[in-house]
Scaffold this active site. Structure first.
Site, PDB file in Angstrom:
ATOM      1  N   ASP A  14     -88.311  29.203  34.281  1.00  0.00           N
ATOM      2  CA  ASP A  14     -88.074  28.842  33.539  1.00  0.00           C
ATOM      3  C   ASP A  14     -87.236  27.609  33.598  1.00  0.00           C
ATOM      4  O   ASP A  14     -86.977  26.336  33.190  1.00  0.00           O
ATOM      5  CB  ASP A  14     -86.845  29.620  33.774  1.00  0.00           C
ATOM      6  CG  ASP A  14     -86.920  31.105  32.017  1.00  0.00           C
ATOM      7  OD1 ASP A  14     -87.989  30.917  31.865  1.00  0.00           O
ATOM      8  OD2 ASP A  14     -86.642  31.800  32.399  1.00  0.00           O
ATOM      9  N   ARG A  95     -71.546  32.514  41.234  1.00  0.00           N
ATOM     10  CA  ARG A  95     -72.009  31.149  40.214  1.00  0.00           C
ATOM     11  C   ARG A  95     -70.491  30.464  41.164  1.00  0.00           C
ATOM     12  O   ARG A  95     -71.114  29.067  40.550  1.00  0.00           O
ATOM     13  CB  ARG A  95     -71.903  31.668  39.616  1.00  0.00           C
ATOM     14  CG  ARG A  95     -72.292  33.037  38.483  1.00  0.00           C
ATOM     15  CD  ARG A  95     -74.151  32.599  38.992  1.00  0.00           C
ATOM     16  NE  ARG A  95     -75.121  33.768  38.393  1.00  0.00           N
ATOM     17  CZ  ARG A  95     -76.193  33.574  38.623  1.00  0.00           C
ATOM     18  NH1 ARG A  95     -76.315  32.604  39.919  1.00  0.00           N
ATOM     19  NH2 ARG A  95     -76.944  34.148  38.041  1.00  0.00           N
ATOM     20  N   ASP A 124     -72.702  34.845  33.351  1.00  0.00           N
ATOM     21  CA  ASP A 124     -73.275  33.508  34.160  1.00  0.00           C
ATOM     22  C   ASP A 124     -72.772  31.843  33.223  1.00  0.00           C
ATOM     23  O   ASP A 124     -72.398  31.066  34.072  1.00  0.00           O
ATOM     24  CB  ASP A 124     -74.748  33.527  34.526  1.00  0.00           C
ATOM     25  CG  ASP A 124     -75.019  35.084  35.321  1.00  0.00           C
ATOM     26  OD1 ASP A 124     -73.825  34.829  35.973  1.00  0.00           O
ATOM     27  OD2 ASP A 124     -76.091  35.549  35.673  1.00  0.00           O
ATOM     28  N   SER A 175     -84.909  41.131  34.295  1.00  0.00           N
ATOM     29  CA  SER A 175     -84.464  39.400  34.865  1.00  0.00           C
ATOM     30  C   SER A 175     -83.500  39.992  36.118  1.00  0.00           C
ATOM     31  O   SER A 175     -82.456  41.220  35.981  1.00  0.00           O
ATOM     32  CB  SER A 175     -83.464  39.506  33.849  1.00  0.00           C
ATOM     33  OG  SER A 175     -82.620  38.385  33.963  1.00  0.00           O
TER      34      SER A 175
HETATM   35  N1  ARG Z   1     -74.546  41.377  34.578  1.00  0.00           N
HETATM   36  C1  ARG Z   1     -73.965  41.574  35.459  1.00  0.00           C
HETATM   37  C2  ARG Z   1     -73.003  40.125  35.511  1.00  0.00           C
HETATM   38  O1  ARG Z   1     -72.050  39.533  34.788  1.00  0.00           O
HETATM   39  C3  ARG Z   1     -74.817  40.556  35.869  1.00  0.00           C
HETATM   40  C4  ARG Z   1     -75.840  39.352  35.845  1.00  0.00           C
HETATM   41  C5  ARG Z   1     -76.619  39.191  36.491  1.00  0.00           C
HETATM   42  N2  ARG Z   1     -78.010  38.469  35.826  1.00  0.00           N
HETATM   43  C6  ARG Z   1     -79.412  37.882  35.654  1.00  0.00           C
HETATM   44  N3  ARG Z   1     -79.973  37.033  35.129  1.00  0.00           N
HETATM   45  N4  ARG Z   1     -79.491  39.198  36.078  1.00  0.00           N
HETATM   46  O2  ARG Z   1     -72.532  39.156  36.152  1.00  0.00           O
END
Ligand code: ARG
Length: 412
Positions: A14, A95, A124, A175
């Site tokens: 991506d 992040r 995110d 993912s």
């Molecule tokens: N749900 C989790 C969070 O908001 C993990 C997100 C992970 N991202 C992913 N692309 N799998 O912290």
């Protein structure tokens, strides 16, 4: 001068396609920024070269592993942060450190905008953009998947048409986001929340049903930070890495929850965080030994608020900073050793030792040598229960029963 956009680059399909896609859609030059937070996989040189091959005008890679461990994982450990009592904030804490490097790169390369590969449905995007707004208020944000209609199918089509040096055929149904603090897996068949995770979901942990012999590890802490494993000095990064291996081999730290996202969606998440969960178990118990009772009770409430703020993308907020000050203050005496047994999916505390602890053998013992004056307990109990006793006497007088609430609930 041509406008420049800094892109948070992972090296995957991506974001590799996003380099050219953003350039075509906006007319800007793209600077790719990759940040190593211990996600493993390809070398950063390979990732950097791919960004250039995909059309980035500059590619910048940052080794943020120690920074991430020391300044992001350690505060998470000090807070015993588990969102919804389960999730140790794996993605949520990566992040802000990535954001820091994105903003620094934007300033260094003269970019006006920062781009990231998040969708419009997750946490995110919020974490990146709130962080960017805070650290670089002059910067704009753009998310090609969300804002420029870069779908998965279009990405594959684009990569093939432009001969990009990136795998397009490997079909991973999940993912995945991972770093040294843990690994998050979502989507695919996991979206049916009745489905159990299959073996291929996991990477950091072995199946806890068939564990090797128990592994006993002694973790030494100084002011809430792990400083040695089995007596061997370690940095925070080394502590997490070694425990990822040892606890991971025992299947410690597998988590499967339906989670409340900030954007209002409930989502199914699988996490693996062997090192983090072992460290939190040990740290929490050392706090049981070293924190004064009221401080401990209050810290739990406050730690939960800290966790929610961080989950919600408020890492750089004033409240989060104020809570950090409190949490750091509580860690002054959180020093000593915890002996943990890692076995069959569990990290169990077996022993504790602290010269700064509050556990007093002479107060606790039921054997001879007891220093606790039991005769004081009677007077303490009389006064401690007095206000309830006075209220109960009133209820007896007015309603003929010492427990008026029971009468009330029977009436209704
Ligand atoms: N749900 C989790 C969070 O908001 C993990 C997100 C992970 N991202 C992913 N692309 N799998 O912290």
């Amino acid at each position: 001068m041509t406008d420049r956009i800094v892109l948070a680059y992972s090296g995957g399909l991506d974001t590799s396609v996003a380099i050219g896609w953003i350039a075509e859609e906006t007319g800007a030059e793209v600077v790719a920024v990759a940040v190593d937070v211990g996600q493993g996989g390809e070398s950063l040189d390979t990732v950097r070269q791919r960004a250039l091959d995909c059309g980035a005008v500059e590619a910048y890679v940052a080794d943020a592993r120690d920074e991430f461990a020391e300044q992001y994982c350690m505060p998470t450990l000090k807070a015993n942060a588990l969102y919804m009592d389960a999730y140790p904030l794996v993605s949520a804490i990566s992040r802000p450190v990535i954001t820091k490097h994105l903003v620094a790169a934007a300033q260094q390369f003269g970019a006006t905008t920062v781009a990231h590969g998040c969708t419009g449905k997750g946490n995110d995007q919020v974490r990146f953009e709130v962080g960017i707004q805070t650290l670089g208020p002059e910067l704009k944000c753009i998310a090609p998947v969300r804002d420029l209609a870069l779908t998965r199918d279009k990405a594959i089509e684009y990569a093939t048409a432009n001969n990009l040096p990136i795998e397009t055929t490997k079909k991973n149904p999940f993912s995945i986001d991972q770093n040294v603090w843990g690994r998050a897996v979502e989507t695919g068949f996991l979206e049916d929340i009745w489905n159990g995770p299959t073996k291929d979901v996991y990477d950091y942990t072995e199946d806890p049903a068939f564990p090797p012999a128990a592994d006993i590890v002694t973790i030494s802490f100084e002011e809430g930070i792990p400083v040695a494993l089995d007596g061997k000095p370690v940095t925070p990064l080394q502590a997490i890495e070694e425990l990822n291996q040892r606890a991971g081999a025992q299947g410690v730290g597998r988590i499967d929850i339906v989670e409340d996202r900030l954007v209002g969606i409930k989502s199914r998440e699988i996490y693996e965080a062997p090192g983090a969960m072992a460290l939190i178990a040990a740290h929490q118990e050392l706090e049981n030994v070293t924190l004064e009772r009221e401080q401990a009770r209050f810290k739990k409430t406050l730690g939960q608020r800290w966790t929610e703020l961080v989950y919600d993308g408020q890492w750089f907020s004033p409240l989060k900073k104020s809570l950090d000050t409190f949490i750091n203050d509580t860690q002054r005496y959180v020093s000593g050793e915890i002996r943990l047994e890692l076995h069959g999916g569990r990290a169990t505390v077996q022993g504790r030792k602290s010269t700064t602890g509050l556990y007093d053998f002479n107060l606790a013992t039921y054997d001879t040598g007891d220093a606790f004056d039991q005769s004081s307990a009677r007077g303490f109990i009389d006064i401690f229960g007095l206000s309830s006793k006075v209220a109960s006497e009133r209820d007896q007088r007015l309603h003929g029963t010492p427990d008026f609430s029971a009468v009330n609930s029977l009436d209704s």
